[in-house]
Design a protein around this motif. Structure first.
Motif, mmCIF file in Angstrom:
data_model
loop_
_atom_site.group_PDB
_atom_site.id
_atom_site.type_symbol
_atom_site.label_atom_id
_atom_site.label_comp_id
_atom_site.label_asym_id
_atom_site.label_seq_id
_atom_site.Cartn_x
_atom_site.Cartn_y
_atom_site.Cartn_z
ATOM 1 N N PRO C 448 0.819 -1.215 0.000
ATOM 2 C CA PRO C 448 0.000 0.000 0.000
ATOM 3 C C PRO C 448 0.845 1.254 0.000
ATOM 4 N N THR C 449 2.022 1.157 0.531
ATOM 5 C CA THR C 449 2.880 2.341 0.541
ATOM 6 C C THR C 449 3.037 2.911 -0.835
ATOM 7 N N LYS C 450 3.206 2.013 -1.732
ATOM 8 C CA LYS C 450 3.467 2.497 -3.076
ATOM 9 C C LYS C 450 2.235 3.114 -3.702
ATOM 10 N N LYS C 451 1.207 2.497 -3.389
ATOM 11 C CA LYS C 451 -0.031 3.098 -3.901
ATOM 12 C C LYS C 451 -0.179 4.501 -3.349
ATOM 13 N N ARG C 452 0.131 4.563 -2.132
ATOM 14 C CA ARG C 452 0.025 5.875 -1.523
ATOM 15 C C ARG C 452 0.973 6.841 -2.173
ATOM 16 N N PHE C 453 2.126 6.344 -2.334
ATOM 17 C CA PHE C 453 3.146 7.209 -2.897
ATOM 18 C C PHE C 453 2.703 7.716 -4.257
ATOM 19 N N PHE C 483 -7.892 7.223 -1.868
ATOM 20 C CA PHE C 483 -6.768 6.892 -0.989
ATOM 21 C C PHE C 483 -6.275 8.130 -0.267
ATOM 22 N N TYR C 484 -6.098 9.105 -1.080
ATOM 23 C CA TYR C 484 -5.513 10.336 -0.562
ATOM 24 C C TYR C 484 -6.329 10.881 0.610
#
Lengths: 233, 507, 536
Positions: C448-453, C483-484
């Motif tokens: 998920p970090t990457k998605k967030r990123f 997400f944001y």
């Protein structure tokens, strides 16, 4: 519950009387008194008679179930009478601000009249009435445009219906008082507005409805029955 | 007669002067309790004035003039007539303003002989004193039933209704009512204690005053205390019957709630009191004594006969006295449940001036029917009819309205179970009772149509006449609902009319 | 390409904390260390404890359960102590030292201020001044050279008292190292968060920081409260940093070129109810057209005289009762006899404010209708070749692509030397590489970090981003936005809860309790948590 309708009519039904005090306010010689006299007595007098104080007239309109009594008070436009302004504005259900269409400065002083009159009475329905429309049409179109626009903007600022009238030619005189009733009791008035510059403007539908207060006609029955305190000043 | 009038005027002026002089030591005296007692003070003043030693010279002079002119012993009417006009009115005023009838410093009651030379002469003149005492008598309250402005609510909900839905007010009213009912069962707190004693005090001044005051007191005999009544009977037994004949000819005789009153007492009273002049006879809730019809046979002046709650009042009694009551205007037979139609008919036929008749009862309602109503309607000037709890019918009420409709002002038909929408509502709607101001219609189950009540009430109100309609909870609720409906209809009609006017081209 | 210096932009670090620690802490840290310092491969995994320290915000003060020293010397000792601990438990002292030395050296090299190192070594107090100067110089230069936020070299970075401890919760100002510094770069997001808070100066590991930054995870933060004045400078500087970076120049309102637009005053806007004249003007002769019908008038026309009399009879005039020179007070109005006016209710004049200034007119701006613009709508992709380009200032509108271009073609790309992060997000199937991308674990696309990123980069500016984004992380903008927002909400909620800790320390004190068990301060924290969560 079923009502024995056959029996009811024999008992006299008391009539409601609504006394509606209307104040006429504006500069000297704009035609306040003649408007009042024209409306009440349908008389127009070219001669100018200065109002020395506050003129009062009442007009009763008999309707089937109720009577309306317009108790019209017209304040002398001279500065020396302005200390009697409370007399004309306090307790009024409607305040008509008059200006002379042929003298733009009378429109400008509406601002001051409005400030002072609303200081005494914020509840009254305001109306902005331009007088002497019959003379106004003689002016050049550009002037008419300017005055119409400016008065419209005043009307918007005051949230007041705008009416151009002519006392001598009986233009929009009755309408003024019908607009008052319509605004006061939140009635649907179907008279079409006159919006075209140069015509005797009658713009009322979206103005002056903000400060309407919930009015219960029959609840005013008792209060309107008591003689108005302004009758015996 | 004019002389006494003038004298009376003068004294009343003085009287007023006293009251109206705020700066006078009299009114600032701390013993003064309240304004309602001012008259008492004024009339005590003469008592104290006996000790006054320095009346003004001018006043003395004037009064000596008076005396010399009028003669000291007897003041015949003609003499006074002659004398008074000779006095300048202004002078009289002046002299009275100088009358300082009070002592400089307050002192207690001291019984000084009337012959005291310092007493102002005016207070030894019987006519004047009589006038003064009559004024005092006018202030005297008679023991009377206090008529409540409105009937008590029947329940808490009803109280709330009466207060226009204001719950807190209604609650208060209900609590008040409950408290009242509680105290009332044991005490007569509902009844005003008459301000008495002024006249009686005057009787203690001197012989002249005593004599005059007694006359006035005996004019109106009223008792609401059994002991006092006994005392009166005892003392009156000493009076020689013939010496002061007027003393025993009262015009008013009221025995108010003397629950211990025995038949013997009443008989004693009857033997001592002459009833020729009797105008008002009241035996208010003295249930255990039977009145002898003889009392009324002597008199034919009785106008007001109040006998509520007496179980010995029967048809026979009424029939026997009816002929002696030609001037009767008011008859109160509440809770006299032995009375039936025949008694009422007897009264109605013999008392053409009868205006008020109350037959309300809780028991034996069937004994009073429309017959009574019709009889009253036909033979009397009836204005107020109380028939609560009686079995009157619509027909009777109609007859009453047809015959006396213009005169009827008050109707009490509480608990008249036979009445329906066809009587009162219909009559009001047709305006057959145009002067009705009070109508009591509690617990009449068949009245469901209250719109005429509302319209009638409104109409009268518009003429400035308030109308009181006392209903039970159900009827008041109906009335409120109906009122709302009527209001809404009116509103709609008015708004429609206004809209029509606003939109019509010509006015 | 992202226009951001760091993809972590805008992500409040703490918002990820829980997720990360639960999802793939090991990988993440491994990667991070590998990135910043390859020697740290054997770094123990961070504790799953979210934080070993908690920030209390009791009564205005902020407490940290971490022991913090007040001045640099203390700091140094503290730092050494910590190293001692390290030393005791791990054998990483050298690694760390090497790490930071290397970084420092590289900084010096880059900034060309090698002398500073000596100063730093002296560890003197006057170093602050120099550091300030240095900062400023650096800042200025950096900003000149490229229009992107310049990373500021922190003076403390030159000092050896660098700690690997502490969380990101404390930053007040930030260390700036060059972008090419060893994994010490601050992301823009770091700058953003909590920058006003007094912060430790020690070098920290930021536990919650997304690991995707190829530059590593070490945060440097002020730890010392004595540096408040410096913070002032930092403050100013950061403020700029906080602006969207491509708007570094103050936006100014340029006059609208009448060449491009038709500007007309339109009073009718203000009086919309009035209709303009489209008929002949009323002249006195046709006034009767407006005459109100009055039946009654016709009926009573004969009785004019009578009417007049009745008017005079009925008209009541109330004459002046009081002298007009008497001041009167009535409600809120006061009569002023001198001015012969009632004073008060002035606020009602405000309604006329706009009315009276008649010059103030509504302005309508419309596109200038150019006669041939529509005809020559050719397939000219280049705006410059467009027959009638709309030029405002030095910008020209490219009607085809609906974008504005510079007229002179000197399209500076301030982001030119910012590496795109696209490679970062390229999922790698292959084995470990030395590049930043290589360090991304295979599971990264599920991380998920990457998605967030990616979400942060795209959510905000995806409309401006011209290059197509990496296909692997093609997440539609709505999802990204979701997400944001979710993250923002989450971070808002939990952001103040915990201070994240250095994994090393965490690892050693896995079951570390609150430093002061006696203290009931944590109650405050719980209370705040409840309050803030209730508010959210």
């Amino acid at each position: 519950m079923s009502t024995n309708e056959a029996n009811v009519p024999t008992l006299p039904q008391p009539k409601n009387t609504f006394t509606i005090k209307v104040g006429l306010i504006g500069d000297a010689q704009v035609g306040k008194t003649s408007l009042m006299v024209k409306y009440v007595e349908n008389v127009f007098d070219e001669e100018y008679t200065q109002t020395l104080g506050v003129n009062c007239l009442d007009k009763k309109i008999k309707l089937g179930s109720a009577d309306i009594v317009f108790y019209i008070m017209d304040l002398g436009g001279q500065r020396e009478f302005i200390n009697m302004l409370p007399l004309a504005s306090e307790g009024a259900r409607a305040i008509i601000f008059l200006f002379d269409l042929t003298r733009p400065e009378t429109l400008k002083s509406i601002k001051e009249w409005h400030r002072q009159a609303t200081g005494f009475n914020e509840m009254a329905v305001p109306l902005l009435v331009g007088t002497k429309y019959d003379l106004f049409v003689n002016f050049d179109p550009e002037y008419q445009v300017q005055v119409s626009k400016q008065s419209m903007r005043y009307a918007q600022a005051m949230d007041a219906p705008l009416i151009f009238c002519s006392t001598s030619h009986s233009i929009n005189i009755q309408k003024i008082f019908k607009v008052i009733i319509a605004k006061l009791y939140n009635l649907t008035m179907r008279a079409s507005e006159i919006k075209q510059i140069g015509d005797p403007l009658l713009i009322y539908k979206h103005l002056g409805s903000k400060r309407r207060f919930s009015e219960n006609p029959s609840s005013r029955n008792s209060s309107s029955r008591t003689p108005s305190p302004h009758r015996s000043p | 007669m004019t002389n006494s009038h003038i004298a009376g005027d003068a004294s009343s002026k003085r009287h007023r002067e006293h009251i109206e002089q705020p700066g006078s030591p009299m009114s600032t005296r701390p013993t003064k309790k309240c304004s309602t007692f001012s008259s008492l003070h004024v009339f005590r003043t003469p008592v104290k004035s006996h000790t006054e030693h320095s009346p003004s010279r001018s006043a003395k002079h004037v009064l000596s003039c008076w005396r010399s002119r009028l003669g000291c012993s007897k003041y015949a009417a003609s003499q006074v007539d002659a004398a008074v006009p000779t006095l300048k009115y202004e002078k009289l005023e002046n002299s009275f303003s100088h009358l300082k009838l009070r002592s400089p410093e307050p002192i207690g009651f001291t019984h000084v002989d009337a012959t005291d030379s310092n007493t102002h002469a005016i207070f030894s003149m019987p006519e004047i004193v009589a006038k003064i005492l009559k004024f005092l008598d006018a202030d005297m309250a008679l023991p009377q039933e206090i008529v409540p402005l409105r009937r008590r609510p029947q329940s808490l909900a009803h109280a709330v209704l009466k207060c226009n839905g204001d719950t807190t007010k209604g609650f208060q009213l209900w609590n008040q009512t409950v408290a009242q009912l509680k105290t009332e069962t044991g005490q007569k707190s509902r009844f005003e204690q008459p301000v008495s004693g002024n006249l009686h005090s005057c009787m203690l001044v001197n012989k002249l005053w005593h004599e005059l005051a007694l006359q006035i007191v005996l004019e109106k005999l009223h008792f609401n205390d059994h002991r006092k009544f006994r005392k009166f009977l005892e003392s009156s037994s000493h009076w020689p019957r013939d010496s002061s004949p007027s003393a025993t000819k009262p015009s008013i005789l009221i025995l108010h709630k003397l629950s211990k009153l025995s038949q013997q007492d009443l008989d004693d009273l009857a033997s001592r009191v002459a009833t020729e002049k009797l105008k008002w006879f009241e035996l208010y809730i003295c249930p255990t004594v039977a009145l002898s019809p003889d009392i009324f046979h002597i008199s034919c002046n009785v106008e007001k006969l109040i006998l509520p709650g007496n179980r010995f009042v029967s048809d026979q009694f009424l029939m026997s006295i009816a002929r002696s009551l030609p001037k009767l205007k008011e008859l109160d037979l509440r809770a006299c449940d032995e009375v039936s139609d025949s008694g009422v008919v007897a009264i109605a036929t013999s008392c053409p001036q009868l205006e008020i008749c109350n037959l309300g009862r809780h028991r034996n309602g069937h004994r009073i029917t429309s017959v009574s109503l019709v009889a009253l309607a036909r033979h009397t000037q009836i204005q107020t009819v109380g028939a609560a709890g009686c079995e009157i019918t619509d027909a009777g009420v109609w007859e009453l309205a047809m015959l006396r409709g213009q005169g009827i002002t008050r109707l009490s038909f509480n608990n008249c179970r036979l009445l329906t929408n066809n009587s009162l509502p219909a009559l009001l709607a047709l305006n057959y009772l145009p002067h009705l101001v009070v109508m009591e219609v509690r617990n009449i189950v068949n009245i469901t149509q209250v719109r005429p009540f509302i319209i009638y009430k409104r109409w009268k109100k518009s003429m400035g006449v308030p109308v009181l309609i006392e209903g039970c909870e159900r009827i008041e609720l109906l009335m409120i609902e109906e009122k709302g409906r009527l209001d809404a209809e009116n509103r709609a009609r008015i708004l429609a009319d206004l809209t029509k006017w606003v939109n019509c081209e010509d006015f | 390409m992202s226009i951001r210096p760091s993809p972590n932009d805008d992500i409040p670090e703490t918002s990820f904390e829980d997720i990360e620690t639960t999802l793939s802490p090991i990988n993440r840290y491994k990667n991070g260390y590998n990135q910043s310092s390859p020697l740290r491969k054997q770094m123990p995994p961070p504790s799953t404890t979210s934080s070993e320290s908690t920030t209390f915000s009791g009564n205005g003060n902020r407490y940290s359960t971490h022991t913090e020293s007040d001045d640099a010397d203390e700091e140094g000792k503290n730092f050494l102590d910590e190293f001692e601990e390290f030393h005791d438990k791990d054998e990483y002292q050298d690694i760390i030292k090497a790490h930071f030395d290397g970084r420092k050296r590289s900084n010096e090299k880059k900034t060309g201020m090698g002398g500073l190192n000596a100063f730093a070594e002296e560890n003197g107090d006057n170093i602050d001044e120099l550091a300030d100067q240095f900062d400023q110089n650096l800042t200025l230069r950096a900003r000149k050279s490229s229009e992107i936020p310049t990373l500021k070299l922190d003076k403390n970075a030159k000092q050896p008292n660098v700690s690997l401890k502490k969380s990101i919760r404390m930053p007040k100002s930030f260390e700036r190292v060059s972008r090419r510094g060893i994994g010490n770069s601050r992301s823009a997001s770091n700058l953003r968060v909590n920058w006003e808070r007094p912060a430790p100066t020690n070098l920290r590991y930021k536990k919650s920081m997304p690991l995707l930054s190829r530059e590593g995870i070490i945060n440097e933060e002020y730890e010392d409260n004595n540096y408040e004045e410096d913070f002032e400078d930092d403050f100013k500087f950061e403020k700029n940093m906080l602006q969207p970076q491509f708007l570094n120049r103050e936006p100014q309102l340029k006059p609208i070129s009448p060449r491009q637009y038709t500007i007309t005053t339109d009073e009718t806007l203000l009086t919309p109810q009035l209709h303009s004249r489209h008929k002949d003007w009323v002249n006195p002769s046709n006034l009767n057209h407006f005459k109100e019908q009055q039946r009654r008038k016709a009926r009573e026309s004969g009785s004019y005289r009578k009417n007049r009399e009745s008017v005079n009879h009925r008209l009541k005039t109330i004459k002046q009762e009081i002298d007009q020179n008497t001041p009167i007070k009535k409600g809120k109005m006061i009569y002023n006899p001198e001015k012969r006016t009632w004073e008060g209710n002035e606020q009602s004049l405000l309604r006329f404010r706009d009315v009276d200034t008649a010059e103030k007119k509504a302005i309508v701006i419309t596109d200038k209708k150019l006669p041939y613009s529509s005809g020559s709508r050719a397939r000219i992709s280049d705006a410059k070749r467009q027959s009638n380009p709309k030029i405002v200032g030095k910008m020209m509108f490219d009607a085809q692509n609906l974008q504005w271009l510079r007229v002179d073609g000197q399209e500076e790309d301030p982001f030119a030397d910012i590496p795109d992060y696209i490679p970062v997000t390229i999922p790698l199937d292959g084995g470990p590489q030395r590049s930043a991308t290589a360090m991304i674990p295979q599971s990264s696309h599920r991380d998920p970090t990457k998605k967030r990123f990616s979400s942060t980069a795209t959510t905000r500016f995806h409309s401006l981003s011209t290059t197509p984004y990496d296909f692997t992380f093609q997440i539609d903008s709505r999802t990204l936005e979701k997400f944001y927002h979710e993250e923002n909400r989450w971070s808002k909620k939990v952001g103040g809860w915990f201070i994240l800790d250095d994994p090393d320390v965490t690892s050693t004190n896995n079951d570390q309790k609150l430093p002061d068990p006696q203290s009931k301060n944590f109650m405050y924290e719980i209370r705040n948590m409840v309050i803030s969560s209730a508010r959210n």
